[in-house]
Design an enzyme around this catalytic site. Structure first.
Site, PDB file in Angstrom:
ATOM      1  N   LYS A 118       0.317  -0.199 -10.235  1.00 60.64           N
ATOM      2  CA  LYS A 118       1.488   0.513 -10.768  1.00 60.64           C
ATOM      3  C   LYS A 118       2.614  -0.487 -11.094  1.00 60.64           C
ATOM      4  CE  LYS A 118       1.843   3.182  -7.068  1.00 60.64           C
ATOM      5  NZ  LYS A 118       0.684   2.723  -6.257  1.00 60.64           N
ATOM      6  N   ARG A 172       4.688  11.787  -5.171  1.00 61.76           N
ATOM      7  CA  ARG A 172       3.516  11.404  -4.391  1.00 61.76           C
ATOM      8  C   ARG A 172       2.812  12.601  -3.784  1.00 61.76           C
ATOM      9  NH1 ARG A 172       4.817   5.922  -3.637  1.00 61.76           N
ATOM     10  NH2 ARG A 172       3.288   4.797  -2.414  1.00 61.76           N
ATOM     11  N   ARG A 232      -2.178  -9.818  -1.911  1.00 61.44           N
ATOM     12  CA  ARG A 232      -0.900  -9.847  -2.628  1.00 61.44           C
ATOM     13  C   ARG A 232       0.142 -10.712  -1.921  1.00 61.44           C
ATOM     14  NH1 ARG A 232       1.764  -4.344  -4.212  1.00 61.44           N
ATOM     15  NH2 ARG A 232       1.366  -3.904  -2.021  1.00 61.44           N
ATOM     16  N   ARG A 256       3.965  -8.615   1.995  1.00 62.53           N
ATOM     17  CA  ARG A 256       4.732  -7.406   2.300  1.00 62.53           C
ATOM     18  C   ARG A 256       4.364  -6.917   3.690  1.00 62.53           C
ATOM     19  NH1 ARG A 256       4.463  -2.996  -2.535  1.00 62.53           N
ATOM     20  NH2 ARG A 256       3.846  -1.594  -0.862  1.00 62.53           N
ATOM     21  N   ARG A 292      -1.969   4.103   4.436  1.00 57.03           N
ATOM     22  CA  ARG A 292      -1.480   4.362   3.070  1.00 57.03           C
ATOM     23  C   ARG A 292      -2.581   5.015   2.233  1.00 57.03           C
ATOM     24  NH1 ARG A 292       0.196  -1.567   1.874  1.00 57.03           N
ATOM     25  NH2 ARG A 292       0.608  -0.939  -0.265  1.00 57.03           N
TER      26      ARG A 292
HETATM   27  P1  AP5 Z   1       0.523  -3.829  -7.750  1.00 60.31           P
HETATM   28  O1  AP5 Z   1       0.794  -3.785  -9.228  1.00 60.31           O
HETATM   29  O2  AP5 Z   1       1.578  -4.363  -6.876  1.00 60.31           O
HETATM   30  O3  AP5 Z   1       0.009  -2.390  -7.250  1.00 60.31           O
HETATM   31  P2  AP5 Z   1       0.813  -1.075  -6.852  1.00 60.31           P
HETATM   32  O4  AP5 Z   1       0.017   0.078  -7.335  1.00 60.31           O
HETATM   33  O5  AP5 Z   1       2.223  -1.195  -7.296  1.00 60.31           O
HETATM   34  O6  AP5 Z   1       0.658  -1.158  -5.274  1.00 60.31           O
HETATM   35  P3  AP5 Z   1       1.718  -0.848  -4.124  1.00 60.31           P
HETATM   36  O7  AP5 Z   1       1.157  -1.450  -2.885  1.00 60.31           O
HETATM   37  O8  AP5 Z   1       3.090  -1.260  -4.522  1.00 60.31           O
HETATM   38  O9  AP5 Z   1       1.612   0.716  -4.077  1.00 60.31           O
HETATM   39  P4  AP5 Z   1       2.056   1.660  -2.931  1.00 60.31           P
HETATM   40  O10 AP5 Z   1       2.007   2.978  -3.590  1.00 60.31           O
HETATM   41  O11 AP5 Z   1       1.286   1.501  -1.682  1.00 60.31           O
HETATM   42  O12 AP5 Z   1       3.498   1.104  -2.537  1.00 60.31           O
HETATM   43  P5  AP5 Z   1       4.993   1.544  -2.911  1.00 60.31           P
HETATM   44  O13 AP5 Z   1       5.801   0.322  -2.999  1.00 60.31           O
HETATM   45  O14 AP5 Z   1       5.022   2.507  -4.025  1.00 60.31           O
HETATM   46  O15 AP5 Z   1      -0.820  -4.687  -7.552  1.00 60.31           O
HETATM   47  C1  AP5 Z   1      -1.307  -4.990  -6.262  1.00 60.31           C
HETATM   48  C2  AP5 Z   1      -1.970  -6.377  -6.276  1.00 60.31           C
HETATM   49  O16 AP5 Z   1      -3.082  -6.368  -7.158  1.00 60.31           O
HETATM   50  C3  AP5 Z   1      -1.062  -7.513  -6.761  1.00 60.31           C
HETATM   51  O17 AP5 Z   1      -1.370  -8.670  -6.030  1.00 60.31           O
HETATM   52  C4  AP5 Z   1      -1.432  -7.693  -8.242  1.00 60.31           C
HETATM   53  O18 AP5 Z   1      -1.236  -9.016  -8.674  1.00 60.31           O
HETATM   54  C5  AP5 Z   1      -2.911  -7.315  -8.233  1.00 60.31           C
HETATM   55  N1  AP5 Z   1      -3.300  -6.624  -9.464  1.00 60.31           N
HETATM   56  C6  AP5 Z   1      -2.637  -5.611 -10.088  1.00 60.31           C
HETATM   57  N2  AP5 Z   1      -3.299  -5.199 -11.181  1.00 60.31           N
HETATM   58  C7  AP5 Z   1      -4.412  -5.960 -11.253  1.00 60.31           C
HETATM   59  C8  AP5 Z   1      -5.524  -6.012 -12.169  1.00 60.31           C
HETATM   60  N3  AP5 Z   1      -5.593  -5.185 -13.211  1.00 60.31           N
HETATM   61  N4  AP5 Z   1      -6.517  -6.900 -11.914  1.00 60.31           N
HETATM   62  C9  AP5 Z   1      -6.460  -7.736 -10.831  1.00 60.31           C
HETATM   63  N5  AP5 Z   1      -5.431  -7.752  -9.937  1.00 60.31           N
HETATM   64  C10 AP5 Z   1      -4.425  -6.866 -10.147  1.00 60.31           C
HETATM   65  O19 AP5 Z   1       5.420   2.357  -1.596  1.00 60.31           O
HETATM   66  C11 AP5 Z   1       5.574   1.696  -0.375  1.00 60.31           C
HETATM   67  C12 AP5 Z   1       5.983   2.683   0.703  1.00 60.31           C
HETATM   68  O20 AP5 Z   1       7.247   3.285   0.370  1.00 60.31           O
HETATM   69  C13 AP5 Z   1       5.050   3.891   0.937  1.00 60.31           C
HETATM   70  O21 AP5 Z   1       3.965   3.559   1.785  1.00 60.31           O
HETATM   71  C14 AP5 Z   1       6.031   4.888   1.567  1.00 60.31           C
HETATM   72  O22 AP5 Z   1       6.282   4.559   2.909  1.00 60.31           O
HETATM   73  C15 AP5 Z   1       7.306   4.660   0.771  1.00 60.31           C
HETATM   74  N6  AP5 Z   1       7.400   5.512  -0.420  1.00 60.31           N
HETATM   75  C16 AP5 Z   1       7.509   5.077  -1.719  1.00 60.31           C
HETATM   76  N7  AP5 Z   1       7.578   6.119  -2.554  1.00 60.31           N
HETATM   77  C17 AP5 Z   1       7.516   7.244  -1.791  1.00 60.31           C
HETATM   78  C18 AP5 Z   1       7.528   8.643  -2.091  1.00 60.31           C
HETATM   79  N8  AP5 Z   1       7.623   9.086  -3.349  1.00 60.31           N
HETATM   80  N9  AP5 Z   1       7.431   9.503  -1.049  1.00 60.31           N
HETATM   81  C19 AP5 Z   1       7.350   9.079   0.229  1.00 60.31           C
HETATM   82  N10 AP5 Z   1       7.331   7.776   0.579  1.00 60.31           N
HETATM   83  C20 AP5 Z   1       7.418   6.862  -0.426  1.00 60.31           C
HETATM   84 MG    MG Z   2       4.086  -1.235  -6.307  1.00 54.74          MG
END
Ligand code: AP5
Ligand code: MG
Length: 206
Positions: free
Chosen positions: A13, A85, A119, A152, A163
């Site tokens: 994402k 979510r 990551r 992270r 997660r």
């Molecule tokens: P990356 O692009 O960072 O993936 P991502 O989908 O953004 O992963 P996240 O870990 O950020 O998602 P998440 O939903 O767990 O965390 P969030 O921050 O939203 O890519 C990941 C890795 O893969 C990188 O190293 C990248 O280089 C590599 N990569 C990417 N694309 C690739 C490809 N095509 N090929 C190869 N490699 C690739 O949320 C964190 C926390 O916040 C949650 O757990 C929760 O506690 C809270 N939170 C956030 N939003 C809410 C909500 N709406 N409601 C409740 N709690 C929430």
């Molecule tokens: Mg992210």
């Protein structure tokens, strides 16, 4: 056009969001906003730090308030990364935000694991690396600004398992909800980031 990026942890994402920023979308990442609150040790940050570190979801009440404060300028093309979510968040969002398209990034669990555990994020400019797929040129240093790159706090096996569990528990209803409205586009998120971006551009017509 307002877009939602949906998908499990590590589905790409944030990676896709950076590319869409470059073509005029204004991205809002709820995860990034919350991590900033934690880093700044605000009242909210102190309240949610443990929840986030163990991979649990922050309450809907907090999240809905947070997102409502971010979406102010109706003329912008917004991109929501990490919201909604669950179905309650999706229904709440509908009250003040028009969702045009939902990109559902589909990636197998075993790939997600390597992406998350590998990551690394630059402490300063927040650029993302991956020790397996996109390693930095100099070990543990950002290619862009040379600052240290770190893991992270929720990128460990125990938090990732929570997660993923939360994601699979809540995602189905959200997917169905947008599918019924013909807004959902399933994209193979295991491809190369540039290919994913090109596919999204083509499917969404921009
Ligand atoms: P990356 O692009 O960072 O993936 P991502 O989908 O953004 O992963 P996240 O870990 O950020 O998602 P998440 O939903 O767990 O965390 P969030 O921050 O939203 O890519 C990941 C890795 O893969 C990188 O190293 C990248 O280089 C590599 N990569 C990417 N694309 C690739 C490809 N095509 N090929 C190869 N490699 C690739 O949320 C964190 C926390 O916040 C949650 O757990 C929760 O506690 C809270 N939170 C956030 N939003 C809410 C909500 N709406 N409601 C409740 N709690 C929430
Ligand atoms: Mg992210």
């Amino acid at each position: 056009m307002n877009i939602i990026l949906f998908g499990p942890p590590g589905s790409g994402k944030g990676t896709l969001s950076s590319r869409l920023n470059e073509v005029g979308f204004f991205s809002i990442s709820t995860g990034d906003i919350l991590r900033q609150e934690v880093a700044n040790k605000t009242d909210l940050g102190l309240k949610i730090a443990d929840i986030m570190n163990r991979g649990d979801l922050v309450s809907d009440e907090i999240m809905i308030n947070l997102i409502a404060n971010q979406i102010e300028d109706k003329s912008k093309n917004y991109l929501l990364d990490g919201f909604p979510r669950n179905i309650s968040q999706a229904l709440e969002l509908e009250k003040y935000f028009n969702v045009d398209k939902v990109v559902n990034l589909d990636v197998d669990k075993d790939v997600l694991f390597k992406r998350i555990i590998g990551r690394r994020v630059c402490q300063e400019c927040k650029k993302n690396f991956n020790i397996y797929f996109y390693p930095p040129t100099k070990e543990n240093r950002c290619d862009g600004c040379s600052s240290p790159i770190i893991t992270r706090k929720d990128d460990n096996e125990a938090s990732l398992s929570t997660r993923l569990e939360k994601y699979y528990e809540k995602s189905e209803k959200v997917i169905e909800y947008y599918q019924k409205q013909n807004k959902l586009f399933k994209i193979d998120g295991s491809k190369d980031p540039k290919e994913i971006f090109d596919t999204v551009k083509k499917k969404l017509n921009f």
